[in-house]
Motif scaffolding. Structure first.
Motif, short mmCIF file in Angstrom:
data_model
loop_
_atom_site.label_atom_id
_atom_site.label_comp_id
_atom_site.label_asym_id
_atom_site.label_seq_id
_atom_site.Cartn_x
_atom_site.Cartn_y
_atom_site.Cartn_z
N UNK A 177 38.11 14.50 -42.89
CA UNK A 177 37.56 13.28 -42.32
C UNK A 177 36.07 13.14 -42.63
N UNK A 178 35.63 11.88 -42.60
CA UNK A 178 34.23 11.59 -42.87
C UNK A 178 33.34 12.26 -41.83
N UNK A 179 32.09 12.49 -42.23
CA UNK A 179 31.10 13.12 -41.34
C UNK A 179 29.96 12.14 -41.13
N UNK A 180 29.59 11.92 -39.88
CA UNK A 180 28.47 11.05 -39.55
C UNK A 180 27.34 11.89 -38.97
N UNK A 181 26.22 11.93 -39.68
CA UNK A 181 25.06 12.73 -39.27
C UNK A 181 23.95 11.82 -38.75
N UNK A 182 23.26 12.30 -37.73
CA UNK A 182 22.11 11.58 -37.18
C UNK A 182 21.13 12.59 -36.62
N UNK A 183 19.92 12.14 -36.34
CA UNK A 183 18.92 13.01 -35.72
C UNK A 183 19.13 13.06 -34.22
N UNK A 184 19.14 14.26 -33.68
CA UNK A 184 19.22 14.43 -32.23
C UNK A 184 17.81 14.30 -31.65
N UNK A 185 17.72 14.11 -30.35
CA UNK A 185 16.42 13.96 -29.70
C UNK A 185 15.53 15.20 -29.87
N UNK A 186 16.14 16.36 -30.07
CA UNK A 186 15.36 17.59 -30.23
C UNK A 186 14.94 17.86 -31.67
N UNK A 187 15.21 16.90 -32.59
CA UNK A 187 14.80 17.04 -33.97
C UNK A 187 15.84 17.67 -34.88
N UNK A 188 16.91 18.14 -34.31
CA UNK A 188 17.97 18.74 -35.12
C UNK A 188 18.89 17.64 -35.65
N UNK A 189 19.75 17.98 -36.58
CA UNK A 189 20.75 17.05 -37.08
C UNK A 189 22.01 17.25 -36.25
N UNK A 198 26.15 15.90 -35.50
CA UNK A 198 27.34 15.24 -36.02
C UNK A 198 27.86 14.33 -34.92
N UNK A 199 28.01 13.05 -35.23
CA UNK A 199 28.54 12.08 -34.27
C UNK A 199 30.06 12.08 -34.35
N UNK A 200 30.68 11.79 -33.24
CA UNK A 200 32.13 11.67 -33.22
C UNK A 200 32.82 13.01 -32.98
N UNK A 201 34.12 13.00 -33.22
CA UNK A 201 34.96 14.16 -32.92
C UNK A 201 35.42 14.90 -34.17
N UNK A 202 34.51 15.16 -35.09
CA UNK A 202 34.90 15.88 -36.30
C UNK A 202 35.35 17.29 -35.91
N UNK A 203 36.45 17.76 -36.49
CA UNK A 203 36.98 19.08 -36.11
C UNK A 203 36.03 20.25 -36.41
N UNK A 204 35.12 20.09 -37.36
CA UNK A 204 34.17 21.17 -37.69
C UNK A 204 32.76 20.81 -37.25
#
Length: 144
Positions: free
Chosen positions: A63-75, A77-83
């Protein structure tokens, strides 16, 4: 709404942006087209590199992976990706991948702010996302 394409291409950008990009036009100026090109190239290279590294970790797309910046500066993964947890740990544990993601985010934020220049609400509540799909990578903005 004022789109990037509507902004005059010959408009020179700040010297700090030029240094960040590590590029300048023939006349020493960085143009929006330079930023667009840099953003597209970096997005493609990042997607290919990260995709290959994830395959080595036994993580496949789809499945596709959606990445975004978290409030703490880390990356994150949005959604329910199994990994999800494995992907987050992998990217955040690799300073090269983390820094590269942040640089791509800045490039697209520059373009986005330029798009919204002159708009009634110049800073809508949206944030940068990087998607990895079986067809390649994509950058987009979405509401939190």
């Amino acid at each position: 709404m004022n789109m990037v394409g509507d902004v005059e291409e010959s408009s020179a950008l700040d010297d700090g942006v030029a240094r960040f990009l590590g590029a300048s036009g023939e006349d020493g100026e960085v143009r929006l087209s330079d930023i667009r090109a840099k953003a597209a190239i970096e997005l493609k290279k990042y997607g290919e590199d990260l995709g290959a590294l994830l395959v080595q970790q036994k993580i496949t797309i789809p499945p596709a992976i959606q990445l975004t910046s978290a409030d703490d500066g880390r990356v994150a993964v949005q959604g329910d990706h199994p990994a999800r947890e494995q992907i987050e740990a992998f990217i955040n544990g690799d300073t090269r991948l983390l820094k590269w993601f942040k640089e791509i985010e800045v490039l697209f934020e520059i373009l986005r702010r330029t798009e919204l220049r002159g708009a009634a609400d110049p800073q809508p509540a949206q944030h940068f996302n990087l998607g990895l799909t079986s067809l390649g990578s994509i950058a987009f903005f979405a509401a939190r």
